[in-house]
Motif scaffolding. Sequence first.
Motif, PDB file in Angstrom:
ATOM      1  N   GLY A 194       0.915  -1.258   0.018  1.00 24.49           N
ATOM      2  CA  GLY A 194      -0.025  -0.002  -0.010  1.00 24.49           C
ATOM      3  C   GLY A 194       0.933   1.199   0.077  1.00 24.49           C
ATOM      4  O   GLY A 194       1.937   1.368   0.165  1.00 24.49           O
ATOM      5  N   ASP A 195       0.049   2.489  -0.378  1.00 25.55           N
ATOM      6  CA  ASP A 195       0.804   3.643  -0.440  1.00 25.55           C
ATOM      7  C   ASP A 195       1.414   4.277   0.805  1.00 25.55           C
ATOM      8  O   ASP A 195       0.574   4.087   2.038  1.00 25.55           O
ATOM      9  CB  ASP A 195       0.110   4.653  -1.187  1.00 25.55           C
ATOM     10  N   LEU A 196       2.255   5.201   0.986  1.00 27.78           N
ATOM     11  CA  LEU A 196       2.565   6.047   2.309  1.00 27.78           C
ATOM     12  C   LEU A 196       1.990   7.397   1.934  1.00 27.78           C
ATOM     13  O   LEU A 196       2.114   7.797   0.907  1.00 27.78           O
ATOM     14  CB  LEU A 196       4.147   5.687   2.352  1.00 27.78           C
TER      15      LEU A 196
ATOM     16  N   ASN B 259       7.088  -0.107 -11.272  1.00 26.01           N
ATOM     17  CA  ASN B 259       6.064   1.073 -11.639  1.00 26.01           C
ATOM     18  C   ASN B 259       5.819   1.725 -10.215  1.00 26.01           C
ATOM     19  O   ASN B 259       5.538   1.093  -9.367  1.00 26.01           O
ATOM     20  CB  ASN B 259       4.858   0.660 -12.179  1.00 26.01           C
ATOM     21  N   SER B 260       5.861   2.955 -10.055  1.00 25.70           N
ATOM     22  CA  SER B 260       5.591   3.648  -8.735  1.00 25.70           C
ATOM     23  C   SER B 260       5.331   5.094  -9.191  1.00 25.70           C
ATOM     24  O   SER B 260       4.992   5.452 -10.267  1.00 25.70           O
ATOM     25  CB  SER B 260       6.709   3.650  -7.732  1.00 25.70           C
ATOM     26  N   GLY B 261       5.351   6.043  -8.237  1.00 23.00           N
ATOM     27  CA  GLY B 261       4.964   7.337  -8.412  1.00 23.00           C
ATOM     28  C   GLY B 261       4.912   8.230  -7.139  1.00 23.00           C
ATOM     29  O   GLY B 261       5.197   7.681  -5.933  1.00 23.00           O
ATOM     30  N   ILE B 262       5.263   9.541  -7.262  1.00 25.36           N
ATOM     31  CA  ILE B 262       5.007  10.518  -6.029  1.00 25.36           C
ATOM     32  C   ILE B 262       3.711  11.390  -6.388  1.00 25.36           C
ATOM     33  O   ILE B 262       3.730  12.139  -7.716  1.00 25.36           O
ATOM     34  CB  ILE B 262       6.373  11.420  -6.021  1.00 25.36           C
TER      35      ILE B 262
ATOM     36  N   THR C 274      -4.720   6.831  -3.231  1.00 25.84           N
ATOM     37  CA  THR C 274      -4.167   8.124  -3.275  1.00 25.84           C
ATOM     38  C   THR C 274      -4.519   8.795  -4.777  1.00 25.84           C
ATOM     39  O   THR C 274      -4.416   9.868  -4.865  1.00 25.84           O
ATOM     40  CB  THR C 274      -2.579   7.946  -2.980  1.00 25.84           C
ATOM     41  N   TYR C 275      -4.379   7.880  -5.752  1.00 28.88           N
ATOM     42  CA  TYR C 275      -4.442   8.401  -7.084  1.00 28.88           C
ATOM     43  C   TYR C 275      -5.882   8.989  -7.403  1.00 28.88           C
ATOM     44  O   TYR C 275      -5.779   9.650  -8.386  1.00 28.88           O
ATOM     45  CB  TYR C 275      -3.944   7.335  -8.361  1.00 28.88           C
ATOM     46  N   GLU C 276      -6.850   8.844  -6.575  1.00 28.66           N
ATOM     47  CA  GLU C 276      -8.040   9.256  -6.764  1.00 28.66           C
ATOM     48  C   GLU C 276      -8.129  10.839  -6.611  1.00 28.66           C
ATOM     49  O   GLU C 276      -9.002  11.461  -7.065  1.00 28.66           O
ATOM     50  CB  GLU C 276      -9.043   8.633  -6.110  1.00 28.66           C
ATOM     51  N   THR C 277      -7.092  11.381  -5.820  1.00 26.25           N
ATOM     52  CA  THR C 277      -7.263  12.804  -5.560  1.00 26.25           C
ATOM     53  C   THR C 277      -5.972  13.511  -6.018  1.00 26.25           C
ATOM     54  O   THR C 277      -5.909  14.647  -6.311  1.00 26.25           O
ATOM     55  CB  THR C 277      -7.554  12.899  -4.218  1.00 26.25           C
ATOM     56  N   GLY C 278      -4.833  12.748  -5.995  1.00 21.36           N
ATOM     57  CA  GLY C 278      -3.497  13.543  -6.199  1.00 21.36           C
ATOM     58  C   GLY C 278      -2.804  13.467  -7.510  1.00 21.36           C
ATOM     59  O   GLY C 278      -2.761  12.086  -8.070  1.00 21.36           O
ATOM     60  N   PRO C 279      -2.380  14.455  -7.954  1.00 27.90           N
ATOM     61  CA  PRO C 279      -1.813  14.265  -9.430  1.00 27.90           C
ATOM     62  C   PRO C 279      -0.329  13.756  -9.158  1.00 27.90           C
ATOM     63  O   PRO C 279       0.222  13.734  -8.067  1.00 27.90           O
ATOM     64  CB  PRO C 279      -1.529  15.785  -9.719  1.00 27.90           C
ATOM     65  N   GLU C 280       0.145  12.902  -9.929  1.00 28.80           N
ATOM     66  CA  GLU C 280       1.464  11.999  -9.874  1.00 28.80           C
ATOM     67  C   GLU C 280       2.544  12.413 -10.825  1.00 28.80           C
ATOM     68  O   GLU C 280       2.321  12.654 -11.898  1.00 28.80           O
ATOM     69  CB  GLU C 280       0.868  10.433 -10.180  1.00 28.80           C
ATOM     70  N   PHE C 281       3.611  12.267 -10.108  1.00 26.28           N
ATOM     71  CA  PHE C 281       4.970  12.215 -10.819  1.00 26.28           C
ATOM     72  C   PHE C 281       5.388  10.842 -11.212  1.00 26.28           C
ATOM     73  O   PHE C 281       5.410  10.297 -10.074  1.00 26.28           O
ATOM     74  CB  PHE C 281       5.997  12.962 -10.042  1.00 26.28           C
ATOM     75  N   GLN C 282       5.376  10.530 -12.362  1.00 31.64           N
ATOM     76  CA  GLN C 282       5.307   9.069 -12.688  1.00 31.64           C
ATOM     77  C   GLN C 282       6.713   8.634 -12.508  1.00 31.64           C
ATOM     78  O   GLN C 282       7.732   9.211 -12.814  1.00 31.64           O
ATOM     79  CB  GLN C 282       4.975   8.917 -13.846  1.00 31.64           C
TER      80      GLN C 282
ATOM     81  N   GLN D 165       3.930   5.844  -4.032  1.00 31.69           N
ATOM     82  CA  GLN D 165       3.100   4.665  -4.293  1.00 31.69           C
ATOM     83  C   GLN D 165       3.615   3.507  -4.360  1.00 31.69           C
ATOM     84  O   GLN D 165       4.945   3.215  -4.684  1.00 31.69           O
ATOM     85  CB  GLN D 165       2.532   5.046  -5.725  1.00 31.69           C
ATOM     86  N   ASP D 166       3.051   2.383  -3.723  1.00 35.32           N
ATOM     87  CA  ASP D 166       3.508   1.075  -3.780  1.00 35.32           C
ATOM     88  C   ASP D 166       2.479   0.385  -4.850  1.00 35.32           C
ATOM     89  O   ASP D 166       0.977   0.341  -4.696  1.00 35.32           O
ATOM     90  CB  ASP D 166       3.165   0.456  -2.552  1.00 35.32           C
ATOM     91  N   HIS D 167       2.998   0.513  -6.095  1.00 37.67           N
ATOM     92  CA  HIS D 167       2.061  -0.158  -7.125  1.00 37.67           C
ATOM     93  C   HIS D 167       2.246  -1.554  -7.559  1.00 37.67           C
ATOM     94  O   HIS D 167       1.765  -2.152  -8.299  1.00 37.67           O
ATOM     95  CB  HIS D 167       2.556   0.626  -8.604  1.00 37.67           C
ATOM     96  N   GLY D 168       2.753  -2.281  -6.395  1.00 41.92           N
ATOM     97  CA  GLY D 168       3.104  -3.966  -6.419  1.00 41.92           C
ATOM     98  C   GLY D 168       4.518  -4.211  -6.822  1.00 41.92           C
ATOM     99  O   GLY D 168       4.479  -5.397  -6.838  1.00 41.92           O
TER     100      GLY D 168
END
Length: 248
Positions: free
Chosen positions: A86-88, A110-113, A126-134, A228-231
């Motif tokens: 899961g994401d921190l 794969n991950s993101g900030i 978290t991706y439902e609300t926050g823009p992501e640096f891929q 992000q923990d994308h797995g």
Amino acid sequence: MKNIAPFLIALGVLFACQPDGDSGSNDQQSLLSNSPMNELTAQEKADGWQLLFDGKTASGWHSYLRDSVAGWTVAEGLLSTVGGNGDLVSDETYENFELAVEWKVEPKGNSGIFFGVTEDTMYHSTYETGPEFQIIDDANYPDPLADNQKSGANYALHAPSELAARPAGEFNTTTIIVNQGKVEHWLNGKKVVSYELWTPEWEAMVAKTKFASMPGYGKDKKGHLALQDHGDGVTFRNIKIKLLTPGP
């Protein structure tokens, strides 16, 4: 000695004229590469930087929708997940800031900030609300990638101007600047994305993506940061932030 002196002088000039391998770097790059690991220099402290990871504990972070950290580990100055944890998210929320981070992703990873994340049970991720640096292994990710899904992108919206990420397994430096809705993505010393939130152009772009079905996406001016923990395996270090005075 008279004969060798001109040779030594010429040799010194030759080495002095050699190009510096980091000559193309800028302040965003040197901020991290020239700093002690997970520490602030006296100059950084004077400039208003705050450390968000001390290299010893995950203090200041928690798992999304939880009170503590689950699954992520801290060892040898690194904050890591092997995937599936899961994401921190940051304990604090931020609005106008400059965020500096070093990261590396495992091969095919794969991950993101994220920033501007709203932590609420009505949102599952978290991706439902926050823009992501891929963050992604551009060269070896198993699925085809659109340009706006590659490292440094504002995920699914703005493609990076160039592919500046190092190979999977090597550390990269990232800076994300957010000031009154104006956003910049820096990757390894290069500005690869710039955009402005909440403009008609922004709204039109969002409406054409999967985020159109997420009513909270990109709405909050102040929110949590998220890793992000994308797995897949991903590691972070040297996480620091400077709050910015709102301005143009």
